[in-house]
Design a protein around this motif. Structure first.
Motif, PDB file in Angstrom:
ATOM      1  N   TRP A 412      -0.437 -37.844 -17.580  1.00 25.50           N
ATOM      2  CA  TRP A 412      -1.410 -36.782 -17.281  1.00 25.50           C
ATOM      3  C   TRP A 412      -2.079 -37.008 -15.929  1.00 25.50           C
ATOM      4  O   TRP A 412      -2.188 -36.086 -15.114  1.00 25.50           O
ATOM      5  CB  TRP A 412      -2.456 -36.729 -18.395  1.00 25.50           C
ATOM      6  CG  TRP A 412      -3.551 -35.742 -18.131  1.00 25.50           C
ATOM      7  CD1 TRP A 412      -3.487 -34.383 -18.249  1.00 25.50           C
ATOM      8  CD2 TRP A 412      -4.879 -36.032 -17.674  1.00 25.50           C
ATOM      9  NE1 TRP A 412      -4.693 -33.805 -17.902  1.00 25.50           N
ATOM     10  CE2 TRP A 412      -5.568 -34.799 -17.551  1.00 25.50           C
ATOM     11  CE3 TRP A 412      -5.557 -37.216 -17.374  1.00 25.50           C
ATOM     12  CZ2 TRP A 412      -6.890 -34.722 -17.130  1.00 25.50           C
ATOM     13  CZ3 TRP A 412      -6.882 -37.145 -16.964  1.00 25.50           C
ATOM     14  CH2 TRP A 412      -7.534 -35.913 -16.843  1.00 25.50           C
ATOM     15  N   PRO A 428       5.486 -28.220 -14.585  1.00 28.68           N
ATOM     16  CA  PRO A 428       4.153 -27.877 -15.099  1.00 28.68           C
ATOM     17  C   PRO A 428       3.663 -28.909 -16.120  1.00 28.68           C
ATOM     18  O   PRO A 428       4.400 -29.286 -17.039  1.00 28.68           O
ATOM     19  CB  PRO A 428       4.374 -26.512 -15.760  1.00 28.68           C
ATOM     20  CG  PRO A 428       5.583 -25.947 -15.102  1.00 28.68           C
ATOM     21  CD  PRO A 428       6.451 -27.123 -14.778  1.00 28.68           C
ATOM     22  N   LEU A 429       2.433 -29.351 -15.960  1.00 28.22           N
ATOM     23  CA  LEU A 429       1.873 -30.369 -16.850  1.00 28.22           C
ATOM     24  C   LEU A 429       1.794 -29.878 -18.291  1.00 28.22           C
ATOM     25  O   LEU A 429       2.098 -30.626 -19.223  1.00 28.22           O
ATOM     26  CB  LEU A 429       0.485 -30.782 -16.360  1.00 28.22           C
ATOM     27  CG  LEU A 429      -0.295 -31.760 -17.255  1.00 28.22           C
ATOM     28  CD1 LEU A 429       0.486 -33.047 -17.457  1.00 28.22           C
ATOM     29  CD2 LEU A 429      -1.663 -32.040 -16.672  1.00 28.22           C
ATOM     30  N   GLY A 430       1.391 -28.621 -18.472  1.00 29.17           N
ATOM     31  CA  GLY A 430       1.273 -28.088 -19.824  1.00 29.17           C
ATOM     32  C   GLY A 430       2.581 -28.165 -20.591  1.00 29.17           C
ATOM     33  O   GLY A 430       2.613 -28.529 -21.772  1.00 29.17           O
ATOM     34  N   LYS A 431       3.660 -27.842 -19.908  1.00 22.74           N
ATOM     35  CA  LYS A 431       4.979 -27.886 -20.549  1.00 22.74           C
ATOM     36  C   LYS A 431       5.367 -29.313 -20.905  1.00 22.74           C
ATOM     37  O   LYS A 431       5.896 -29.577 -21.994  1.00 22.74           O
ATOM     38  CB  LYS A 431       6.024 -27.285 -19.596  1.00 22.74           C
ATOM     39  CG  LYS A 431       7.408 -27.162 -20.189  1.00 22.74           C
ATOM     40  CD  LYS A 431       8.337 -26.440 -19.229  1.00 22.74           C
ATOM     41  CE  LYS A 431       9.699 -26.193 -19.857  1.00 22.74           C
ATOM     42  NZ  LYS A 431      10.601 -25.452 -18.935  1.00 22.74           N
ATOM     43  N   LEU A 433       3.323 -31.881 -21.487  1.00 26.33           N
ATOM     44  CA  LEU A 433       2.475 -32.350 -22.586  1.00 26.33           C
ATOM     45  C   LEU A 433       2.947 -31.774 -23.924  1.00 26.33           C
ATOM     46  O   LEU A 433       2.955 -32.479 -24.940  1.00 26.33           O
ATOM     47  CB  LEU A 433       1.025 -31.968 -22.336  1.00 26.33           C
ATOM     48  CG  LEU A 433       0.282 -32.772 -21.264  1.00 26.33           C
ATOM     49  CD1 LEU A 433      -1.099 -32.178 -21.015  1.00 26.33           C
ATOM     50  CD2 LEU A 433       0.171 -34.242 -21.667  1.00 26.33           C
ATOM     51  N   LEU A 434       3.339 -30.505 -23.931  1.00 22.17           N
ATOM     52  CA  LEU A 434       3.826 -29.887 -25.164  1.00 22.17           C
ATOM     53  C   LEU A 434       5.088 -30.574 -25.658  1.00 22.17           C
ATOM     54  O   LEU A 434       5.203 -30.920 -26.853  1.00 22.17           O
ATOM     55  CB  LEU A 434       4.095 -28.397 -24.925  1.00 22.17           C
ATOM     56  CG  LEU A 434       4.680 -27.629 -26.124  1.00 22.17           C
ATOM     57  CD1 LEU A 434       3.720 -27.657 -27.301  1.00 22.17           C
ATOM     58  CD2 LEU A 434       5.003 -26.188 -25.725  1.00 22.17           C
TER      59      LEU A 434
END
Length: 486
Positions: A412, A428-431, A433-434
């Motif tokens: 992160w 993308p960080l969100g992707k 992390l998911l």
């Protein structure tokens, strides 16, 4: 049209060279891994743990004493261009000078060094200390050679060299330990294990170091030294922190709960080494292509391919957890059966670390190395603190979970730093992390099957394999299509 052909040629070259590199590395490094069941049975648990401690020291010695200068090789290719060989041979000399300074200091103060090592769980002899330094010289040369060849997308010579050193070294160490047991030299088995493996590696490392000097024809160059120092010195804390994170678990568990628990954790770490071997091989094959794409302004092609890699290694992590009982039984036997409950957090922690590579690589390409180091040091300190707290509260098993969490935090932070420093975020960080959370939960859920009949795990694995094959089939077809092209 010419640009399209050039791009297609680069993709085929990188892909074919990468596939060859991955297969060869899995074979060569897999041999060393496959010897684990042999050594867990030939050595006592204390001797096995001592050897793992020795390995831990070497993993710290190399990056620190060489000043981590070999990390500059990949980026330097795009700055020094046709003088690449000169750069490598010159900077290697500077690493050797640095190691020599450390060697002299350590030999002068070797008694305090031995006392300190005993506090960390390693009984260090003069022989082990000399081997450690000779190997540091040799392995530094191996680092330079492998990174040079990798960045030039040349893998055959590098892989052949690795095979001609690792395979004989591994077999010789097995032979010496076996002979030691037969001839009732039980107290010397650790020394025989170290001598059998590291002496051939030292000979090979010095040989390849001489080869690079001959090819580069440059012993020293202040310009190259300055470039390498500015790039690599900030990375020393990063490399050291990663090694401390890798080794702190075993050291702290052994110190706080005993060497037997330390050996159990060490074996579970060895299982996570299965996926690390593949991750490291794929990453080393991937990075030259990735840097070429960034240098050409074609970063958009990176994201979809990296997503496939993330999903692939998530699936492999799940497979390791599903077959953890069998893997532990083969590698260590029944005395290590408690290690089965550490596999899920260990392999997913390794997975999170692999995912973070994409963010640190971008920062390194833009020469923002000092920020990479700062974030890694912070997470290392977090990991040590969490280890101390949770090992005391919940026992040695907690170390596997604290390290997995620390690697998730590292991923992160690196993603945030990439966006802030470079103004872009390729993945993308969100992707990320998911994907990370999904695979972690699946691996943890798989542990619930350990108390059920084995056939349930096998059927679950078969069903997962069918779903995985359906998902990855388009990528598999593309691989076969690329391999058929000339």
């Amino acid at each position: 049209m010419a640009e399209q052909k050039k791009d297609s040629s680069l993709n085929r070259l990188a892909f074919k060279a990468g596939i060859f590199y991955i297969i060869a590395q899995l074979f060569v490094r897999g041999i060393s891994f496959l010897m684990t069941p042999v050594f867990t049975r030939l050595l006592s648990q204390d001797q096995y743990n001592q050897y793992k401690f020795f390995e831990s020291w070497l993993l710290i010695f190399g990056p620190v004493m060489s000043l981590c200068l070999w990390r500059s090789v990949e980026r330097a290719k795009y700055d020094v261009k046709e003088k690449f060989n000169e750069f490598v041979s010159s900077v290697q000399t500077l690493s050797y000078l640095s190691i020599t300074v450390f060697f002299v200091i350590f030999m002068i103060f070797r008694e305090p060094v031995k006392q300190f090592s005993s506090m960390t769980g390693l009984v260090l002899s003069d022989f082990m200390l000399i081997i450690a330094f000779l190997y540091t010289y040799a392995h530094t040369s191996i680092f330079y050679y492998q990174r040079r060849e990798k960045q030039m997308m040349r893998y055959k010579a590098s892989t052949a060299f690795t095979a001609l050193t690792v395979v004989p070294a591994t077999l010789l160490s097995v032979l010496l330990v076996a002979l030691g047991r037969v001839n009732e030299h039980a107290e010397d088995l650790l020394t025989l294990r170290i001598a059998g493996y590291y002496i051939p590696m030292i000979i090979g490392g010095f040989g390849v170091g001489i080869l690079m000097l001959v090819q580069g024809r440059k012993i020293a160059d202040r310009r190259y030294w300055s470039y390498a120092l500015h790039f690599s010195l900030p990375l020393i804390p990063e490399v050291l922190s990663i090694q401390i994170m890798n080794q702190a678990d075993k050291l702290m568990v052994s110190a706080m709960t005993g060497s037997v628990n330390g050996s159990i954790l060490a074996l579970s770490t060895t299982v996570s080494y299965i996926i690390w071997i593949l991750e490291d091989s794929v990453w080393n094959a991937w990075l030259p292509w990735m840097y070429e794409k960034i240098a050409r302004g074609e970063s958009r092609e990176i994201r979809p391919n990296w997503t496939v890699l993330m999903q692939s290694f998530g699936a492999i992590s799940l497979a390791l957890v599903l077959f953890a009982p069998e893997i532990i039984l083969i590698l260590g036997g029944s005395k290590y059966r408690d290690a089965v409950y550490l596999i899920a957090p260990m392999v997913t922690g390794t997975l999170f670390r692999f995912y973070s590579y994409s963010y640190t690589a971008i920062q390194n390409f833009h020469k923002k190395t000092r920020f990479v180091a700062a974030s890694t040091v912070s997470v290392m300190l977090l990991n040590v603190i969490l280890n101390y707290i949770f090992i005391r509260l919940f026992g040695y098993q907690a170390a596997a979970y604290t390290t997995a969490f620390s690697y998730l935090v590292l991923m992160w932070i690196q993603a945030v730093m990439e966006k802030r420093l470079t103004g872009e975020q390729l993945i993308p960080l969100g992707k990320t992390l998911l994907i990370s959370c999904v695979w972690f939960l699946l691996c943890m859920a798989a542990m619930l099957l350990f108390d059920l009949p084995a056939i349930v795990r096998y059927l679950t694995a078969a069903a997962a394999a069918v779903l995985g094959l359906k998902y990855f089939m388009p990528q598999i077809r593309q691989v076969m299509k690329t391999l058929k092209k000339k």
